[in-house]
Each structure stands twice: as C-alpha cells, then as structure tokens.
Design an enzyme around this catalytic site. Structure first.
Site, PDB file in Angstrom:
ATOM      1  N   ARG A 112       0.812  -1.387  -0.041  1.00  0.00           N
ATOM      2  CA  ARG A 112       0.040  -0.095  -0.256  1.00  0.00           C
ATOM      3  C   ARG A 112       0.852   1.312   0.052  1.00  0.00           C
ATOM      4  NH1 ARG A 112      -2.800  -3.362   3.696  1.00  0.00           N
ATOM      5  NH2 ARG A 112      -4.562  -3.960   2.704  1.00  0.00           N
ATOM      6  N   LYS A 134       3.577  11.967 -10.736  1.00  0.00           N
ATOM      7  CA  LYS A 134       2.648  11.179 -11.571  1.00  0.00           C
ATOM      8  C   LYS A 134       3.517   9.976 -11.925  1.00  0.00           C
ATOM      9  CE  LYS A 134       0.347  14.783 -14.548  1.00  0.00           C
ATOM     10  NZ  LYS A 134       0.154  14.716 -15.926  1.00  0.00           N
ATOM     11  N   GLU A 176      11.551  20.367 -23.782  1.00  0.00           N
ATOM     12  CA  GLU A 176      10.546  20.599 -22.549  1.00  0.00           C
ATOM     13  C   GLU A 176      10.947  21.860 -21.915  1.00  0.00           C
ATOM     14  OE1 GLU A 176       7.885  18.916 -22.104  1.00  0.00           O
ATOM     15  OE2 GLU A 176       8.114  16.838 -22.799  1.00  0.00           O
ATOM     16  N   LYS A 212       8.869  23.919 -12.913  1.00  0.00           N
ATOM     17  CA  LYS A 212       8.036  22.565 -12.716  1.00  0.00           C
ATOM     18  C   LYS A 212       7.758  22.502 -11.213  1.00  0.00           C
ATOM     19  CE  LYS A 212       6.586  18.240 -13.467  1.00  0.00           C
ATOM     20  NZ  LYS A 212       6.349  17.167 -14.714  1.00  0.00           N
ATOM     21  N   GLU A 222      -3.472  18.521 -11.020  1.00  0.00           N
ATOM     22  CA  GLU A 222      -3.558  18.810 -12.404  1.00  0.00           C
ATOM     23  C   GLU A 222      -5.227  19.221 -12.739  1.00  0.00           C
ATOM     24  OE1 GLU A 222      -1.627  16.655 -15.697  1.00  0.00           O
ATOM     25  OE2 GLU A 222      -2.942  17.796 -17.119  1.00  0.00           O
ATOM     26  N   ARG A 226      -1.439  23.308 -13.893  1.00  0.00           N
ATOM     27  CA  ARG A 226      -0.679  22.048 -14.568  1.00  0.00           C
ATOM     28  C   ARG A 226      -0.796  21.979 -15.890  1.00  0.00           C
ATOM     29  NH1 ARG A 226       1.516  17.491 -10.443  1.00  0.00           N
ATOM     30  NH2 ARG A 226       2.285  16.155 -12.166  1.00  0.00           N
ATOM     31  N   ASN A 230       1.199  21.476 -20.679  1.00  0.00           N
ATOM     32  CA  ASN A 230       0.933  21.070 -21.973  1.00  0.00           C
ATOM     33  C   ASN A 230       1.007  21.788 -23.207  1.00  0.00           C
ATOM     34  OD1 ASN A 230       0.007  18.711 -20.848  1.00  0.00           O
ATOM     35  ND2 ASN A 230      -1.966  19.436 -20.400  1.00  0.00           N
ATOM     36  N   HIS A 233       1.959  20.270 -26.522  1.00  0.00           N
ATOM     37  CA  HIS A 233       1.497  19.050 -26.476  1.00  0.00           C
ATOM     38  C   HIS A 233       0.283  18.458 -27.082  1.00  0.00           C
ATOM     39  CE1 HIS A 233       5.046  18.750 -23.650  1.00  0.00           C
ATOM     40  NE2 HIS A 233       4.586  17.650 -23.176  1.00  0.00           N
ATOM     41  N   HIS A 237       0.902  15.675 -29.011  1.00  0.00           N
ATOM     42  CA  HIS A 237       0.328  14.098 -28.968  1.00  0.00           C
ATOM     43  C   HIS A 237      -0.397  13.510 -30.489  1.00  0.00           C
ATOM     44  CE1 HIS A 237       0.077  14.908 -24.539  1.00  0.00           C
ATOM     45  NE2 HIS A 237       1.202  14.161 -24.916  1.00  0.00           N
ATOM     46  N   HIS A 250       8.937  11.995 -28.138  1.00  0.00           N
ATOM     47  CA  HIS A 250       7.949  12.740 -27.724  1.00  0.00           C
ATOM     48  C   HIS A 250       8.553  14.318 -27.822  1.00  0.00           C
ATOM     49  CE1 HIS A 250       5.165  14.365 -24.707  1.00  0.00           C
ATOM     50  NE2 HIS A 250       6.052  15.048 -24.059  1.00  0.00           N
TER      51      HIS A 250
END
Ligand SMILES: NC(=O)c1ccc[n+]([C@@H]2O[C@H](COP(=O)([O-])OP(=O)(O)OC[C@H]3O[C@@H](n4cnc5c(N)ncnc54)[C@H](O)[C@@H]3O)[C@@H](O)[C@H]2O)c1
Ligand SMILES: [Zn+2]
Length: 333
Positions: A112, A134, A176, A212, A222, A226, A230, A233, A237, A250
C-alpha cells in the site's frame, strides 16, 4: 543545489550535484533498498549505484516504452516480494522516465505504498518527469492510462550521467525546457537564444525544475495551472499518434506542436531559430484533417472546444479555448 518541493502534507528534496550518484547512499536513509533500472542505462551508472548497496537486488528490465506495462510491473513487484522488502524499505529508480514512472507506480502499490527515491538519467526525466508525482504504466494501447499520484521521497540529479546520452535524446529533453521557458521563464528561453546551451546545462536544469516545482506545488492534481505544461503537447500528441509513435520522439513532437500553436509571427521565428539550433524538427508532412480529428478525439473536446496553451511573449503562457476551425487554422499556417 537543493530545492524542496512541498506537496499536500509533506515535502521532498531535489539535490543536484555533479558526482552525487557516487554518494547516493549518504542521502538514502536507513532500511533495506530495492534498485530498479533498465538495460539502456549504461552499465557504468548502474554499477556505481549497485556498489553502494551490495546487499540490495537490482531489477533491470528491457529498455524502451514497450516495457512500461503490467508485465514488467508484475515482475518488479514479484522480485520486491522475493527480496523480502518491507513497508519501511525503499525503492531506488535509476533511469529515464520509463524507469521512473514504473518504479514510482510499483512503490505506490507495494504494501500500500513505500518510499521511493528517483535518480533520473535522461534530460527529459531530469527536467520534467522526475518531479510532480505522476506515476503510470501504459495499458490497452493507451499511454499512462493506469497510474497513481505518488511523490518521491527524494530526487538526486547528477548531470554527469548525461555524458552517455545521445545528442538526439539530450535535445528532445531540452524541448521540454524550451517549453517551460516560453510559458513561465523568459530568461530560460533567452538563454537558449543567446548562449551555447552546452555551457549552461546546470542552469537549464535548475531553471526548468523551478518552473515545474512552482507549477506542481500550486496544482498538485492537474486541476488548473498544471495544464500550462501542456504547451505544444496538444498538437504534439496528435503528431505522435499520426506518425504511430515511431518516427519522432516525444520531445520532437512537442517542438512540432509549439511551432503549430504559436500565432505571433515574431515569436514563432524566434522559437524556430532556437529549435533548429537544438536540431529539433520544426515541420513535418501531415494530413491536416487527420490531425484535427486526432486533437478532437484525444482531448475529448468539451462542447466542441479544446483547451490549448498559447504564448505570445516568452514567460507568459495562458489558456485558450479553440473550436475545430481554430485548430484547423493553426495547421494551415
Ligand atoms: N511522470 C511524468 O510527469 C512524466 C512526464 C513526462 C514524460 N513521462 C514519461 O517518461 C517517459 C519518457 O522518458 P525518457 O525520455 O527518459 O525515456 P526512457 O526512459 O525510455 O529513456 C530513453 C532511453 O535512454 C536510455 N538511457 C537512460 N539514461 C541514459 C544515459 N544516462 N545514457 C544513455 N542512455 C540512457 C534508456 O535506457 C532508454 O533507452 C515516457 O514513458 C513518458 O510517458 C512522464
Ligand atoms: Zn512532454
């Protein structure tokens, strides 16, 4: 350099220092450790870590996004149980975003949730994926579709490990940083414009981390700011999907996406010059209708509108809602 990231109810440090990998043990705390890496992380870096934890097992899986799945996760968790890891013990991840995301997820699930230390070894992982909490694996062909928010207890950044990274991987990570300069830190963007980035790697990493850090502290889950990360992105994407994830990396798609979303002519020229210096792609061939479809599908257009991040001057990103015709317009310019 030391940065402390404050999350709800706790905090963790990011330590950046040349050679810190050699002293990871001094910062790792007590208890037993379980090390995770992949076989694309050069053996020399894995050996430096392993030699400090001779009693600990290192699970090394096959490099690449294809390993970021339940099979690898299960193998890692099984190995952790076999090693007798307890709730008080710690996972140490040594690698790029794939190792970090998968190890963080494993740590969040095991008993856990146990501590994990992240030692990012790619540029992208240092400036982006190693902080923010994340964690995920890819599932049913959908990237990062199963995961959790699980904060590391410590992040150790040793810029020396970048010496073995290919220029292409280094540059894709820097895409980035360029993004973060554009949305939050004009000085960071100007550094890419005016200086030889190779002479300023530490400063680039530190400035990116500060951006960041600020964003994730203000918006851990998010729900708002946040989204600003993107930038580039949304089209990015779509380009990744259009090229079936195999032609461009990426960060290269983020570069393409930034070029498509910026409407301010002067800024667009400045960004193009920076990306070209970093040998990142600034255009590619595509079918605009396919890209529009992919954007609308991927972002689950809300009442026909998709949130994009826009920048007109470095350091000042903001959110805009675009309808299908706006999305198409960007692609025709
Ligand atoms: N958690 C987040 O917030 C977040 C953010 C962005 C990206 N990501 C995830 O990160 C992943 C991409 O990360 P990545 O770009 O680091 O890819 P990666 O982890 O696949 O690393 C790229 C390649 O470089 C190799 N490598 C690692 N360190 C090296 C070194 N020092 N020298 C030479 N080779 C080295 C790896 O073995 C791998 O083959 C994706 O799965 C993406 O979803 C997560
Ligand atoms: Zn990204």
């Amino acid at each position: 350099m030391k940065l402390t990231v404050h999350t709800k109810g706790s905090a963790y440090d990011i330590l950046m220092e040349h050679g810190i990998l050699h002293h990871a043990k001094d910062h790792a705390g007590s208890g037993h450790f379980f090390l995770i890496s992949d076989d694309g992380v050069p053996q020399c870096w894995r050996d430096i870590l392993q030699s400090q934890f001779p009693e600990s097992r290192m699970h090394v899986f096959s490099q690449g996004e294809a390993s970021k799945n339940f099979d690898t996760l299960q193998a890692v968790l099984g190995d952790m149980l076999d090693a007798g890891l307890s709730r008080r013990d710690t996972v140490i991840a040594l690698g790029g975003g794939v190792v970090g995301d998968l190890s963080g997820f494993a740590a969040s699930l095991y008993m856990r949730g146990i501590r994990y230390i992240n030692i990012p070894t790619t540029m992208l992982a240092m400036v982006d994926s190693s902080i923010g909490g994340k964690t995920a694996v890819d599932f049913h062909g959908v990237k990062n579709s199963v995961g959790s928010f699980w904060q590391p207890s410590l992040v150790l950044i040793d810029p020396e490990v970048l010496s073995t990274l290919s220029p292409r991987l280094l540059h894709e990570g820097l895409a980035e940083s360029v993004k973060m300069g554009l949305t939050h830190d004009a000085k960071l963007f100007e550094l890419f414009e005016q200086e030889d980035y190779e002479d300023h790697i530490d400063e680039i990493i530190e400035r990116s981390l500060r951006v960041k850090q600020g964003v994730v502290e203000r918006d851990e889950r998010e729900s708002g700011e946040r989204k600003m990360l993107n930038f580039g992105h949304t089209y990015g994407h779509a380009f990744e999907s259009y090229h079936h994830m195999n032609r461009f990396l990426h960060g290269e798609c983020v570069a393409l996406g930034m070029m498509k979303v910026i409407r301010n002519r002067e800024l667009k020229d400045r960004v193009k010059a920076v990306l070209e210096r970093l040998e990142l792609p600034v255009s590619c061939e595509y079918d605009p209708e396919e890209i529009v479809k992919l954007v609308m599908k991927d972002k689950k257009a809300d009442h026909g509108e998709v949130t994009f991040v826009q920048v007109d001057e470095p350091g000042n990103g903001y959110l805009v809602l675009w309808r299908e015709e706006d999305i198409r317009k960007g692609l025709e310019i």
